[in-house]
Design an enzyme around this catalytic site. Structure first.
Site, PDB file in Angstrom:
ATOM      1  N   CYS A 127       0.851  -1.195   0.000  1.00 60.82           N
ATOM      2  CA  CYS A 127       0.000   0.000   0.000  1.00 60.82           C
ATOM      3  C   CYS A 127       0.894   1.255   0.000  1.00 60.82           C
ATOM      4  O   CYS A 127       1.687   1.445  -0.906  1.00 60.82           O
ATOM      5  CB  CYS A 127      -0.962  -0.069   1.177  1.00 60.82           C
ATOM      6  N   ASP A 185      -9.281  -3.132  -6.612  1.00 58.54           N
ATOM      7  CA  ASP A 185      -8.758  -2.147  -5.666  1.00 58.54           C
ATOM      8  C   ASP A 185      -9.147  -0.745  -6.127  1.00 58.54           C
ATOM      9  O   ASP A 185      -8.634  -0.254  -7.130  1.00 58.54           O
ATOM     10  CB  ASP A 185      -7.239  -2.271  -5.598  1.00 58.54           C
ATOM     11  N   HIS A 216      -8.383  -4.165  -2.296  1.00 56.63           N
ATOM     12  CA  HIS A 216      -7.263  -3.551  -1.583  1.00 56.63           C
ATOM     13  C   HIS A 216      -7.035  -4.297  -0.272  1.00 56.63           C
ATOM     14  O   HIS A 216      -7.979  -4.702   0.401  1.00 56.63           O
ATOM     15  CB  HIS A 216      -7.573  -2.079  -1.293  1.00 56.63           C
TER      16      HIS A 216
END
Length: 250
Positions: A127, A185, A216
């Site tokens: 991330c 995502d 995600h």
């Protein structure tokens, strides 16, 4: 493999000491390739610690820095809830872009001199950490970088002012890249992925590009988006890159 996970150091940086956690096989006098693991916006959570021990168990010295060390007290771990997410995202944009880069240089330099490290270095991030790993790979000593659903690269919005130059500097990455994305995502939509992909082709980067059906945070082994089958497959791909570029002296 038995591990040592009790080494904690405050690494000097231009923005104050950076609390960093180290993991490595418990083999006295042995040296290992070094890998920096950059966390999500929540810092050293349980899933990040387990990710670090997984890597270390395959023969690496793994460093997990607190990415918000100048903004949060040492040891701060943000919760996987709305308040933690809000705070983590606030800090992501409060930190200067140059500070992310200086932190990377400081930790890479430190790891290279550690008695547990053989000097071969790589980075991996998840991330937010995926973007930091991408930028850390611009340092010439980084032989390999693995980026799991790296946020903000396509939009150029990392750091204070939300105006980073990661796409512009992509040609500085000389090691091998592995980018892994979830098609579901919302943080990195199709057009964003295609923008980065085109840039990597433009600069003739040495990269692999994997897209899977995942939301995600599908690698995080807590929460409803976790996909253990994908985690198993993609960690194997990550290890393949690191073994080839770091463990083998080629």
């Amino acid at each position: 493999m038995v591990l040592k996970d009790d080494l904690v150091q405050d690494i000097p940086t231009a923005n104050g000491p950076m609390r960093t956690y180290f993991f490595h096989p418990a083999v006295e006098g042995a040296q290992f390739p070094g890998i920096i693991l950059y966390s999500e916006i929540f810092q050293m959570t349980g899933p990040i610690r387990r990710f670090a021990t997984f890597l270390a168990g395959h023969g690496y010295l793994v460093a997990v820095p607190e990415v918000y060390h100048e903004l949060e007290p040492a040891g701060t771990v943000l919760a996987y809830d709305q308040a933690g997410s809000d705070k983590g995202n606030y800090d992501k944009y409060a930190k200067d872009l140059s500070a992310y880069d200086d932190d990377a240089r400081s930790l890479l330099g430190h790891m290279a001199t550690m008695p547990q490290c053989n000097g071969r270095l790589g980075v991996v991030g998840i991330c937010l950490g995926g973007h930091i790993a991408f930028r850390a790979a611009m340092n010439p000593e980084v032989r390999a970088a693995v980026c799991f659903y790296a946020t903000d690269i396509h939009s150029g919005t990392l750091g204070a002012g939300k105006k980073d130059d990661s796409l512009a500097r992509a040609s500085e990455i000389k090691g091998e890249l592995l980018h892994i994305w979830g098609r579901q995502d919302p943080h990195v939509p199709l057009e964003g992925r295609r923008k980065l992909l085109a840039r990597l082709d433009e600069v003739q980067a040495n990269y692999q590009w994997i897209e899977v059906n995942g939301a995600h945070a599908f690698m995080r082994d807590e929460g409803y988006r976790y996909d253990p089958e994908l985690e198993h497959q993609l960690k194997s791909m990550m290890l393949s890159v690191f073994h080839r570029k770091l463990a083998l002296s080629l």
